[in-house]
Scaffold this motif. Structure first.
Motif, short mmCIF file in Angstrom:
data_model
loop_
_atom_site.label_atom_id
_atom_site.label_comp_id
_atom_site.label_asym_id
_atom_site.label_seq_id
_atom_site.Cartn_x
_atom_site.Cartn_y
_atom_site.Cartn_z
N LEU A 9 -67.87 69.97 -0.22
CA LEU A 9 -67.74 69.08 -1.30
C LEU A 9 -68.87 68.00 -1.15
N SER A 10 -69.00 67.27 -0.12
CA SER A 10 -70.15 66.26 0.05
C SER A 10 -71.57 66.96 -0.34
N ALA A 16 -75.22 67.07 -7.00
CA ALA A 16 -75.06 66.73 -8.54
C ALA A 16 -75.63 65.19 -8.62
N ILE A 17 -75.94 64.45 -7.55
CA ILE A 17 -76.39 63.00 -7.73
C ILE A 17 -77.96 63.44 -7.75
N ASP A 21 -76.30 64.80 -12.32
CA ASP A 21 -75.26 65.37 -12.99
C ASP A 21 -73.91 64.72 -13.08
N ALA A 22 -73.60 63.81 -14.05
CA ALA A 22 -72.70 63.02 -13.86
C ALA A 22 -71.30 63.78 -14.08
N LYS A 26 -68.31 63.61 -11.35
CA LYS A 26 -67.00 63.24 -11.63
C LYS A 26 -65.90 64.37 -11.21
N ALA A 27 -66.32 65.65 -11.32
CA ALA A 27 -65.38 66.66 -11.16
C ALA A 27 -65.38 66.96 -9.58
N LEU A 28 -66.52 66.73 -8.97
CA LEU A 28 -66.40 66.81 -7.40
C LEU A 28 -65.57 65.60 -6.81
#
Length: 148
Positions: A9-10, A16-17, A21-22, A26-28
């Motif tokens: 996940l990390s 995403a960062i 990709d906000a 948010k989903a993660l």
């Protein structure tokens, strides 16, 4: 949550960062990604979002529990999130960090480095410096901006 899942996940959170990709960020975070878990180099997610100028992602990370004053320690990415955003003139990110409690006078490098205002003034990023001053940032009495 097991260590392997948290690591995965990390990893996805940092991706995403990096891509700004906000929505994925948010989903993660909702799925359990830690907003403070450092990558293998010691970089924090909030530092990465701040240096990238990703104000919305920085907000999401802090709302999920990331501290705005924790220093990152990765090679080439060491310092506080506020110093990173100020250095690059990411004014909206600076506003988000301040709104979530970042100390406008906190020196990076465990108190021995530059302040956010010194970074903004040295940029030069006058709009960012003005936001910092409005938040209470004080010029350093013992450092001239050109002496950094």
């Amino acid at each position: 949550m097991n260590q392997r899942r948290q690591k995965k996940l990390s990893h996805h959170l940092f991706e995403a960062i990096l891509t700004g990709d906000a929505r994925s960020t948010k989903a993660l975070l909702h799925r359990g990604a830690s907003p403070e878990r450092r990558n293998g180099d010691g970089t924090t997610p909030l530092y990465l979002a701040s240096v990238q100028g990703e104000a919305e992602i920085a907000r999401l990370l802090m709302e999920a529990g990331a501290s705005p004053d924790i220093e990152s320690s990765g090679p080439g990415s060491d310092g506080t999130p506020l110093c990173a955003a100020a250095c690059w003139g990411h004014t909206e990110t600076v506003r988000q960090l301040l709104a979530h409690g970042a100390d406008p006078n906190l020196r990076e490098d465990q108190g021995t480095g530059r302040t956010p205002l010194e970074w903004a003034d040295g940029g030069p990023h006058p709009d960012t410096a003005e936001v910092l001053r409005a938040a209470g940032a004080q010029p350093s009495p013992h450092r001239a901006v050109g002496a950094m």
